[in-house]
Design an enzyme around this catalytic site. Structure first.
Site, PDB file in Angstrom:
ATOM      1  N   GLU B 316       0.824  -1.230   0.000  1.00  0.00           N
ATOM      2  CA  GLU B 316       0.000   0.000   0.000  1.00  0.00           C
ATOM      3  C   GLU B 316       0.841   1.256   0.000  1.00  0.00           C
ATOM      4  OE1 GLU B 316      -0.585  -1.835   3.358  1.00  0.00           O
ATOM      5  OE2 GLU B 316      -2.677  -2.444   3.194  1.00  0.00           O
ATOM      6  N   CYS B 412      -9.108  -1.539   8.725  1.00  0.00           N
ATOM      7  CA  CYS B 412      -8.967  -0.116   9.001  1.00  0.00           C
ATOM      8  C   CYS B 412      -9.979   0.733   8.253  1.00  0.00           C
ATOM      9  CB  CYS B 412      -7.560   0.346   8.646  1.00  0.00           C
ATOM     10  SG  CYS B 412      -6.962  -0.315   7.081  1.00  0.00           S
TER      11      CYS B 412
END
Lengths: 647, 647
Positions: B316, B412
């Site tokens: 990411e 998240c």
């Protein structure tokens, strides 16, 4: 139709083509010594192999920790196999003594019962055969067998073959459907095709039967590998196997029932090759049909125009039909080696030249691209589009290297390319009782016996520069046989002239069939037309839609930054852009021409802005393309195969 | 210029826009109960959170193994923060008792000295603060603090704030340059911005000092995180950290010296946000300049047109300037949430409206796209181009999901999007001593006090359908202040009419400044022109070169398979393709229009062949585009933002 097509011994073949002779010479003269130094960890800047050292430790002759990849014994086996092919071709004699010493060392590392694997012998004797999914024992065994068969064929020396036979006999006892036998199979296929070779060279059918066993038990439920990996728990070897699935090693279905190319591409190719061998060995038509289906799926839906395969950037595997991204995939060099192996076997199984179209595509593009002209640098990943700036460590592009590497932690490719090119003759010629097959139009000569005639063939190809080739055929006595010459589809309107007289040979299974019946020398001249061609991909190939690739003969061409500047992604051509055939680039081996054309560069007209309303504009530029096979042999930089098209 | 810009309390803001009110209502009414069920593992088909269960175990009230991601305590904290924002906005009251119980449970899970983290308390008490790189203790602490500040602000209840203060005090004692203190910092930034919030709400400057400490010590040599990870050895948590580097958590340089956005995008955004906070809190111009440089690098070279960031499909993270692949990247929802946070702080630091252009871009595209219209399905990865067939498990596309998911192992995003949308008002309004800032033209109202006047603003936006908005301004007494209205660049030629008279307000830092001085109600009417625009990317963006994206106002539009059929990659338009503004799609929330245009489909003309000489042909088709924000709320399938252009 059952065929008896075999490949002639390399000792009877001589490669004369300026490009391919460069590689075969280089392998004998430069690569063998280079890789030998690597195998002995003697090059300071090069990633360690630990290969020879590990055999010493396993033989009890050196103290220390066994290091390197779990399967790195194969570095030695493939080096020996490469050397064997060189020896058989009359080169590399200066390494024979070294090889014999290495073979003795391998013999001393072999256990009493025949077991041979430095990783398990030294590190985890208690885990032998208990982690087939990751352990690569059968894979290593397969490469040992292939090396042994080749070394025996080249030298007549039996020492390595004996070692391989002892290990193979152990494997035959250990694995099987009988009581007390392990009902498992290889986590990485290779043993299957090796056992077929061993069966042929020893005449012991039991090895072929065991190869068939390994294919027949694969894919049965419950899945042996998946279940085994669960049991492996904390002893796992590869973190990247966290998402291991039954597709990965083609164990999701019986091989004979498989219809699409799934999982790890090299594993797939080695298995399909063994399937083709078994189909032929046992006359198994169901297996042959499975091979055909798989071949079709690979070559018609999952293969790059370069003969590369394996579209995923993770785990070197196949993905979906028509999913052929150009920058992030694997296209592992070994996978294209495997595709050549599979194609060769399919052609032997069917007598159909079309399989060699694909062998040629893989050879002339991805396999050659996998190795530097000097033989000491290698690509594992073979992208069709490279932008060095985004091949960054720690990202999803980390596997793509912008320059060839001196070695790898997983070093399968260097020695695999080497053994393939060293045995190139076997991809050019084949024969059966009544025919010699010329499968590649690569300048070379062959001496063979057909029926009772000694036959010499000399193929002189000037295809790429003069669009013609000649074949001299010399027989020492009158005998009736045929020469079957594969006529590739890129050679347009071939005209055949035998001894000055135009003939119209029958074209059968892609071969032009030329009958020979009298003694003496005849010359066949074939002229045609090869033109640079802008190629498109099927509409379903999302990555290539609206793009064009330039081919000339079997060679895919590419743009390199060193010739054309940066930002190749903004180059546009059209399907009717005229292409000139130019001179070969001096710095590149062989004499393949460069190609040049006038294209256009697109500008968005946004200045420094990242996004905005466009003011598109074009500027013209002269571009020069070189064979993809030879890219990155000069100044490194961007590279592009599929150019954008103005449509 | 030092600003004192603050955001008004949510209790004084009411969202009335049909699209955004849909989301804020949905969060209060559907998402809060849905996520509460998930946090309690009560939904059978949904990936387990283990969150509440872990607090029970940590509190000693339940036996069992603590499960779930190492940082999953934050699921509870972000749920509480979301609820707090809802409560402050006058909704979600039915969850307050539940929240108070949860807070008590959290309190019981807190250790004597203030330490609070279910993973380390339960599983590895001996490893507290010893794996900052992977352990996420400071990250969890930060989310606890943010939740506590929000819950205190909404309810005035101090219980959670006390818990957070006790933990923060412990952190302040543990970390620092003093003797016996740990000279480390967070492996995932979040504590820094949280401590700034805590400092502001408690008035205790020590927390802000500690936030500054965490930024100042970061990047010092030797690298704390890299060295620590070496020591962690066999106790490592994340296999994907095998290739951990100093860039990943932005610890490669002092933050103040950083110039390019590197590493994990969410970590980067949280750190940059804290840097902007610290720059403002301490009047640190060097830090402010670093923030500006980083903002510029992100938004001018490394950001998607959707406000997505993080171009790597692995870890990411950011990659290189202009590297913006459309299908394989992350563009994590949380990263765009972080970009909104960073932009809001930069605007507060500078008084410049242009930062809100990017906040709007991230909000109206990636952040909204991250959540389903019903609030119970989420995207972690937000591609601009989706072909479901190649998003296969075990491949390099496995992280890209073709439909929103009910929950994640790393969860998240769901709660991060929720807390962001629940606090939307804070991205619309801001104020300082003499001005109210209107940063987003989203229909809503605000009641506030400026100087001593009670001011009511009501913004009624009909931008997308009628290209105008109105603002009623009501002051209860004569007072001189200004309304600063951000005029987005897509609103062309705005005409301002105040109480029926055209005015020409000063445009300052992107704001139209309207002076108010008398009591009573005035109405400002602004009309302009918003047109669908074909946008291009900078010539250096290889992935987008020769492509066009359709925007209307702040919204990026996309083609979906459900409206347009498969194989969107063969759709071509040109920069002058006419676009009609059509009706909103009934099944989608809000009333954003669909856009339609006539494009062309390209065929390669190869039939079933994979490669061949092309016979390109076009066929015309009418296409319908919908806002990217709302994609995949109907029948799933292919999706495409950047269409190919005929150039």
């Amino acid at each position: 139709m059952k065929t008896n097509i075999v490949t002639p011994a390399l000792r009877n073949i001589k490669i004369e083509d300026p490009l391919f002779a460069h590689y075969t010479d280089m392998i004998a003269e430069k690569l063998l010594p280079y890789q030998w130094e690597v195998l002995n960890d003697r090059l300071p800047e090069v990633e360690k192999s630990y290969c020879v050292r590990n055999f010493r430790i396993a033989a009890g002759e050196l103290e220390g920790e066994r290091l390197g990849a779990v399967f790195c014994d194969t570095d030695a086996y493939k080096w020996l196999e490469t050397l064997a092919f060189c020896l058989e071709s009359g080169r590399g004699r200066e390494f024979e003594a070294t090889a014999d010493e290495l073979i003795e060392l391998i013999g001393r590392a072999q256990e009493e019962d025949g077991y041979l694997n430095t990783y398990f012998s030294v590190c985890h004797p208690e885990r032998k055969w208990r982690n087939l999914t990751e352990g690569h024992e059968l894979y290593c065994a397969g490469h040992l067998v292939e090396a042994a068969v080749a070394y025996f064929g080249a030298t007549g020396k039996k020492r390595l073959l004996d070692i391989a036979v002892r290990f193979s006999d152990l494997i035959c006892r250990i694995f099987g459907q009988g009581e007390g036998q392990i009902k498992g199979y290889a986590g990485h296929q290779e043993i299957e095709l090796a056992l077929i070779k061993l069966s042929r060279v020893t005449g012991n059918k039991a090895y072929a039967e065991k190869a068939r066993y390994f294919l027949d038990i694969r894919g049965q439920k419950p899945n042996y590998l998946v279940e085994e990996l669960k049991r492996t728990g904390k002893d796992r070897i590869f973190p990247e196997f966290a998402d291991y699935d039954a597709l990965y090693a083609q164990s999701y279905l019986l091989p004979v029932s498989q219809t699409t190319a799934e999982g790890h591409a090299v594993r797939a190719m080695y298995m399909y090759s063994a399937m083709a061998d078994v189909a032929r060995e046992f006359g198994d038509n169901e297996m042959k049909n499975a091979c055909r289906r798989l071949w079709q799926n690979v070559t018609e839906k999952r293969m790059y125009i370069t003969g590369g395969i394996g579209s995923s950037g993770h785990l070197e595997r196949f993905t979906a039909d028509y999913d052929l991204p150009n920058d992030r995939m694997y296209c592992e060099s070994c996978a294209s080696v495997g595709l050549m192996m599979f194609g060769q076997r399919m052609a032997a199984l069917s007598g159909d030249a079309r399989y060699y179209d694909i062998v040629e595509k893989a050879l002339c593009n991805t396999v050659l691209a996998g190795i530097s002209a000097e033989g000491d640098r290698y690509f594992y990943v073979n992208p069709l589009e490279l932008w060095p700036d985004n091949c960054l460590a720690g990202t999803s592009m980390a596997h793509v290297k912008s320059v060839r590497q001196s070695w790898f932690g997983v070093a399968c490719c260097p020695s695999n390319i080497a053994r393939t090119l060293a045995s190139l003759g076997q991809y050019i010629y084949a024969q059966d009782e009544k025919s010699v097959y010329i499968n590649q139009l690569i300048s070379s000569s062959l001496e063979t016996v057909i029926k009772d005639a000694r036959v010499k063939l000399r193929l002189g190809s000037a295809l790429m520069d003069k669009n013609r080739f000649s074949l001299s055929i010399e027989a020492d006595r009158p005998q009736s046989f045929t020469i079957r010459i594969r006529i590739p589809e890129y050679l347009e309107n071939p005209v055949f002239v035998l001894e000055g007289r135009e003939i119209a040979p029958v074209i059968e299974n892609g071969y032009a069939v030329v009958a020979v019946s009298h003694a003496g020398t005849q010359t066949l001249e074939v002229t045609g037309r090869i033109k640079p061609r802008w190629m498109a991909a099927n509409t379903n190939v999302r990555a290539d839609l609206g793009r064009l690739a330039l081919m000339y003969g079997p060679y895919v061409y590419c743009l390199e930054e060193t010739d054309n500047g940066k930002l190749l992604s903004n180059v546009f051509v059209s399907a009717d852009t005229a292409v000139s055939v130019g001179k070969a680039v001096d710095a590149l081996p062989g004499d393949l021409p460069s190609l040049s054309f006038e294209g256009k560069r697109l500008e968005s007209g946004l200045g420094d802005k990242l996004y905005g309303e466009p003011a598109f504009s074009f500027s013209s530029q002269q571009f020069s393309a070189v064979p993809y096979a030879l890219w990155c042999n000069r100044e490194p930089g961007e590279m592009l195969v599929w150019l954008k098209a103005t449509v």
